[in-house]
Design a protein around this motif. Sequence first.
Motif, short mmCIF file in Angstrom:
data_model
loop_
_atom_site.label_atom_id
_atom_site.label_comp_id
_atom_site.label_asym_id
_atom_site.label_seq_id
_atom_site.Cartn_x
_atom_site.Cartn_y
_atom_site.Cartn_z
N TRP A 11 98.19 132.47 11.90
CA TRP A 11 98.96 133.62 12.23
C TRP A 11 99.99 133.50 13.17
O TRP A 11 100.06 132.53 13.95
N VAL A 12 100.95 133.95 12.82
CA VAL A 12 102.18 133.92 13.56
C VAL A 12 102.71 135.40 13.71
O VAL A 12 102.86 136.16 13.06
N ASP A 58 113.51 138.71 4.20
CA ASP A 58 113.26 137.44 4.94
C ASP A 58 112.01 136.86 4.40
O ASP A 58 110.97 137.15 3.91
N GLU A 59 112.13 135.38 4.04
CA GLU A 59 110.88 134.76 3.48
C GLU A 59 110.10 133.81 4.37
O GLU A 59 110.69 133.04 5.29
N CYS A 60 108.72 134.19 4.52
CA CYS A 60 107.93 133.47 5.46
C CYS A 60 107.28 132.29 4.64
O CYS A 60 106.58 132.78 3.57
N ARG A 61 107.21 131.08 5.16
CA ARG A 61 106.30 130.06 4.14
C ARG A 61 105.53 129.28 5.20
O ARG A 61 105.87 128.92 6.31
N PHE A 62 104.32 129.16 4.77
CA PHE A 62 103.20 128.34 5.49
C PHE A 62 102.95 127.22 4.68
O PHE A 62 102.82 126.95 3.53
N GLU A 63 102.94 125.99 5.56
CA GLU A 63 102.31 124.70 4.80
C GLU A 63 101.35 124.05 5.60
O GLU A 63 101.40 123.91 6.68
N PHE A 64 100.51 123.59 4.79
CA PHE A 64 99.46 122.90 5.26
C PHE A 64 99.01 121.19 4.65
O PHE A 64 99.02 121.27 3.51
N LEU A 65 99.23 120.50 5.50
CA LEU A 65 99.31 119.17 5.09
C LEU A 65 98.06 118.37 5.32
O LEU A 65 97.50 118.35 6.47
N PRO A 107 100.41 118.78 -0.14
CA PRO A 107 100.24 120.11 0.83
C PRO A 107 99.79 121.21 0.05
O PRO A 107 99.89 121.28 -1.01
N VAL A 108 99.46 122.40 0.76
CA VAL A 108 98.87 123.29 0.41
C VAL A 108 100.13 124.43 0.88
O VAL A 108 100.19 124.69 2.18
N GLU A 109 100.64 125.15 -0.03
CA GLU A 109 101.50 126.23 0.79
C GLU A 109 101.21 127.58 0.29
O GLU A 109 100.72 127.99 -0.87
N SER A 110 101.54 128.64 1.04
CA SER A 110 101.86 130.18 0.66
C SER A 110 102.91 130.65 1.33
O SER A 110 103.36 130.20 2.21
N SER A 111 103.51 131.67 0.63
CA SER A 111 104.76 132.24 1.10
C SER A 111 104.85 133.79 0.92
O SER A 111 103.84 134.09 0.14
N LEU A 112 105.52 134.28 1.58
CA LEU A 112 105.51 136.00 1.45
C LEU A 112 107.12 136.26 1.92
O LEU A 112 107.76 135.77 2.64
N GLU A 142 97.19 131.14 4.81
CA GLU A 142 95.80 131.05 4.37
C GLU A 142 95.38 129.46 3.69
O GLU A 142 95.98 129.33 2.51
N LEU A 143 94.57 128.63 4.60
CA LEU A 143 93.80 127.53 3.60
C LEU A 143 92.72 127.92 3.25
O LEU A 143 91.70 127.82 4.23
N PRO A 144 92.20 128.41 2.06
CA PRO A 144 91.03 128.61 1.63
C PRO A 144 89.89 127.18 1.74
O PRO A 144 90.49 126.24 1.50
N LEU A 145 89.01 127.43 2.13
CA LEU A 145 87.85 126.25 2.30
C LEU A 145 86.55 126.35 1.48
O LEU A 145 86.81 127.44 0.39
N GLY A 146 85.88 125.51 1.47
CA GLY A 146 84.74 125.53 0.41
C GLY A 146 84.89 124.75 -0.65
O GLY A 146 83.86 124.88 -1.60
#
Length: 283
Positions: free
Chosen positions: A66-67, A76-83, A89-94, A108-112
């Motif tokens: 959360w930011v 404006d584009e917001c991008r999240f990166e999980f390494l 890496p896992v990425e999501s953007s809006l 969000e990085l989905p788990l499980g």
Amino acid sequence: MMDVGEGMVGRGLPGLVLGALLVLLFGTSLAATVLDYALCRGLDKDGLPLDRTDKFSTEDKAVIFWVFLEGVKKGDECRFEFLPPEGSPVESSLVLESDEAYVGVRGELPLGSRTIPSGKWVARFYAAQDKLVETSFTLVESSIVGSTSKEEAVKRTVSLLQEFGYTVLDVGFSDEDNQAYIRMEMASRALDQALWNQLGVGFDALKRVFPEAAWLVVQLVMEKEYVLSFQVKAYDFDIWRRGYLSSDEFWKKRVLRYVYNIRRHEEIQDVRGFYSEKFGVVF
């Protein structure tokens, strides 16, 4: 030598051209300002983090990044990166749909999933191609849900909580009260984020192992003298975790608090006075 600024103004360059030159010099846009950020397990109904932590387990539903931003613009584009420790890496953007003075965004990085590796991860946040935040978290592998018995689930729960740095003294279920309980040594001597995290993880553990329980109780042993009990309806905890309650309403109105003096073998009646004396707050 002619001053560049004066020369350009003197020739009467249109504001549009001057703006284009500024874009070439400084990039396509100025990135928004980050006012706050957090890694957490979810957001409440006000869009605020339920708990801030840098340690998760594969039993959790997701890692939420959360930011909170100031001064964003439509488009404006917001991008999240999980390494991960290894692998892609896992990425999501809006893309923001309107101008906002202040706004909270989430990745969000989905788990499980078995494809999500445990270990040390890095999380990054970009706005307008600029990296504004880089932080890290640890993902602990666990398989409590896959336990073949309650006893095995309890053992795996104790093991997982030890990975989080918590010492578990007892876990059980009371048929008479339809209540699940867990007792741990208090990990923090203050009413800080570490304490709320410990309580949240404790409630999560009870809900996972005893889904039939109507009530959940987390007890923290403080300095081998006091037991601080936090009791909540399983339903209230569930709707809070799902984001339908604010954290303020949950902790202040839905969680019941009791204090027991171990040495004197008596319950402390003035709970508010106890918290005021020991922690310097009205709680």
